[in-house]
Design a protein around this motif. Structure first.
Motif, mmCIF file in Angstrom:
data_model
loop_
_atom_site.group_PDB
_atom_site.id
_atom_site.type_symbol
_atom_site.label_atom_id
_atom_site.label_comp_id
_atom_site.label_asym_id
_atom_site.label_seq_id
_atom_site.Cartn_x
_atom_site.Cartn_y
_atom_site.Cartn_z
ATOM 1 N N MET A 157 -10.990 8.401 -7.453
ATOM 2 C CA MET A 157 -10.736 8.969 -6.150
ATOM 3 C C MET A 157 -10.512 10.474 -6.305
ATOM 4 O O MET A 157 -9.811 10.906 -7.202
ATOM 5 C CB MET A 157 -9.509 8.299 -5.532
ATOM 6 N N ILE A 158 -11.077 11.242 -5.400
ATOM 7 C CA ILE A 158 -10.919 12.689 -5.417
ATOM 8 C C ILE A 158 -10.240 13.117 -4.116
ATOM 9 O O ILE A 158 -10.700 12.776 -3.027
ATOM 10 C CB ILE A 158 -12.267 13.412 -5.546
ATOM 11 N N ILE A 159 -9.153 13.839 -4.254
ATOM 12 C CA ILE A 159 -8.434 14.391 -3.116
ATOM 13 C C ILE A 159 -8.778 15.876 -3.053
ATOM 14 O O ILE A 159 -8.668 16.584 -4.046
ATOM 15 C CB ILE A 159 -6.906 14.224 -3.289
ATOM 16 N N ILE A 160 -9.189 16.347 -1.882
ATOM 17 C CA ILE A 160 -9.550 17.762 -1.729
ATOM 18 C C ILE A 160 -8.499 18.450 -0.866
ATOM 19 O O ILE A 160 -8.181 17.982 0.230
ATOM 20 C CB ILE A 160 -10.949 17.915 -1.118
ATOM 21 N N ILE A 161 -7.986 19.560 -1.395
ATOM 22 C CA ILE A 161 -7.005 20.378 -0.684
ATOM 23 C C ILE A 161 -7.647 21.740 -0.451
ATOM 24 O O ILE A 161 -7.990 22.436 -1.404
ATOM 25 C CB ILE A 161 -5.714 20.550 -1.510
ATOM 26 N N ASP A 162 -7.821 22.113 0.810
ATOM 27 C CA ASP A 162 -8.438 23.397 1.146
ATOM 28 C C ASP A 162 -7.348 24.422 1.423
ATOM 29 O O ASP A 162 -6.618 24.314 2.416
ATOM 30 C CB ASP A 162 -9.343 23.250 2.356
ATOM 31 N N PHE A 200 4.964 9.154 -6.032
ATOM 32 C CA PHE A 200 3.836 8.468 -5.408
ATOM 33 C C PHE A 200 2.618 8.461 -6.324
ATOM 34 O O PHE A 200 1.973 7.432 -6.513
ATOM 35 C CB PHE A 200 3.483 9.120 -4.071
ATOM 36 N N LEU A 201 2.306 9.609 -6.915
ATOM 37 C CA LEU A 201 1.115 9.715 -7.769
ATOM 38 C C LEU A 201 1.208 8.825 -8.997
ATOM 39 O O LEU A 201 0.210 8.242 -9.419
ATOM 40 C CB LEU A 201 0.894 11.164 -8.195
ATOM 41 N N THR A 202 2.380 8.718 -9.573
ATOM 42 C CA THR A 202 2.519 7.901 -10.788
ATOM 43 C C THR A 202 2.500 6.406 -10.479
ATOM 44 O O THR A 202 2.318 5.598 -11.386
ATOM 45 C CB THR A 202 3.800 8.263 -11.567
ATOM 46 N N GLU A 203 2.647 6.052 -9.212
ATOM 47 C CA GLU A 203 2.574 4.648 -8.804
ATOM 48 C C GLU A 203 1.175 4.248 -8.352
ATOM 49 O O GLU A 203 0.932 3.089 -8.055
ATOM 50 C CB GLU A 203 3.570 4.383 -7.673
ATOM 51 N N GLN A 204 0.251 5.204 -8.275
ATOM 52 C CA GLN A 204 -1.096 4.958 -7.772
ATOM 53 C C GLN A 204 -2.126 5.175 -8.878
ATOM 54 O O GLN A 204 -2.533 6.303 -9.122
ATOM 55 C CB GLN A 204 -1.415 5.901 -6.608
ATOM 56 N N PRO A 205 -2.545 4.130 -9.546
ATOM 57 C CA PRO A 205 -3.469 4.312 -10.678
ATOM 58 C C PRO A 205 -4.877 4.753 -10.279
ATOM 59 O O PRO A 205 -5.624 5.219 -11.114
ATOM 60 C CB PRO A 205 -3.500 2.926 -11.322
ATOM 61 N N ASP A 235 1.955 16.525 -15.045
ATOM 62 C CA ASP A 235 2.892 15.498 -15.502
ATOM 63 C C ASP A 235 2.491 14.104 -15.028
ATOM 64 O O ASP A 235 2.734 13.111 -15.713
ATOM 65 C CB ASP A 235 4.310 15.809 -15.031
ATOM 66 N N ALA A 236 1.880 14.035 -13.850
ATOM 67 C CA ALA A 236 1.439 12.753 -13.294
ATOM 68 C C ALA A 236 0.066 12.349 -13.825
ATOM 69 O O ALA A 236 -0.476 11.320 -13.437
ATOM 70 C CB ALA A 236 1.418 12.816 -11.771
ATOM 71 N N ASP A 237 -0.498 13.172 -14.709
ATOM 72 C CA ASP A 237 -1.792 12.893 -15.335
ATOM 73 C C ASP A 237 -2.940 12.884 -14.332
ATOM 74 O O ASP A 237 -3.850 12.060 -14.406
ATOM 75 C CB ASP A 237 -1.731 11.572 -16.093
ATOM 76 N N ILE A 238 -2.891 13.819 -13.393
ATOM 77 C CA ILE A 238 -3.933 13.965 -12.375
ATOM 78 C C ILE A 238 -4.847 15.107 -12.800
ATOM 79 O O ILE A 238 -4.377 16.219 -13.040
ATOM 80 C CB ILE A 238 -3.331 14.277 -10.997
ATOM 81 N N LEU A 239 -6.123 14.841 -12.911
ATOM 82 C CA LEU A 239 -7.086 15.896 -13.226
ATOM 83 C C LEU A 239 -7.109 16.870 -12.065
ATOM 84 O O LEU A 239 -7.297 16.495 -10.913
ATOM 85 C CB LEU A 239 -8.473 15.304 -13.460
ATOM 86 N N THR A 240 -6.907 18.158 -12.362
ATOM 87 C CA THR A 240 -6.838 19.176 -11.333
ATOM 88 C C THR A 240 -7.990 20.142 -11.503
ATOM 89 O O THR A 240 -8.210 20.672 -12.596
ATOM 90 C CB THR A 240 -5.490 19.924 -11.425
ATOM 91 N N ILE A 241 -8.709 20.369 -10.418
ATOM 92 C CA ILE A 241 -9.856 21.289 -10.415
ATOM 93 C C ILE A 241 -9.558 22.380 -9.403
ATOM 94 O O ILE A 241 -9.190 22.113 -8.271
ATOM 95 C CB ILE A 241 -11.137 20.533 -10.023
ATOM 96 N N ILE A 242 -9.716 23.618 -9.845
ATOM 97 C CA ILE A 242 -9.530 24.757 -8.949
ATOM 98 C C ILE A 242 -10.879 25.424 -8.754
ATOM 99 O O ILE A 242 -11.495 25.869 -9.701
ATOM 100 C CB ILE A 242 -8.486 25.733 -9.511
#
Length: 86
Positions: A1-6, A40-45, A76-83
């Motif tokens: 899943m990819i979340i986009i923040i503008d 929330f993020l650490t509870e959502q695989p 820390d939540a192990d979420i791949l972050t793209i800027i």
């Protein structure tokens, strides 16, 4: 899943949290803070990536300190972050 923040849409922190609530479909009791986001993020695989568009604009609107803390939470939540600045 990819979340986009503008970042163009982020004028204040409340905008960021509203966007997060919509993108992640968090429960009503979600607190508007980075600790709640981490929990929330650490509870959502299934949340794998968060992509930021216009991150520099977001940083200037919400503050560099907040954005750095946010990136630390995502790391820390192990979420791949793209800027992406485009």
């Amino acid at each position: 899943m990819i979340i986009i923040i503008d970042g163009l849409a982020m004028k204040k922190k409340e905008d960021f949290y509203q966007n997060i609530k919509e993108e992640l479909d968090v429960p009503e009791y979600f607190g508007n803070n980075l600790d709640a986001l981490y929990d929330f993020l650490t509870e959502q695989p299934d949340i794998l990536q968060m992509k930021f568009l216009h991150y520099n604009m977001m940083q200037s609107q919400l503050g560099r300190s907040f954005c750095q803390q946010l990136l630390k939470v995502l790391q820390d939540a192990d979420i791949l972050t793209i800027i992406d600045e485009h």
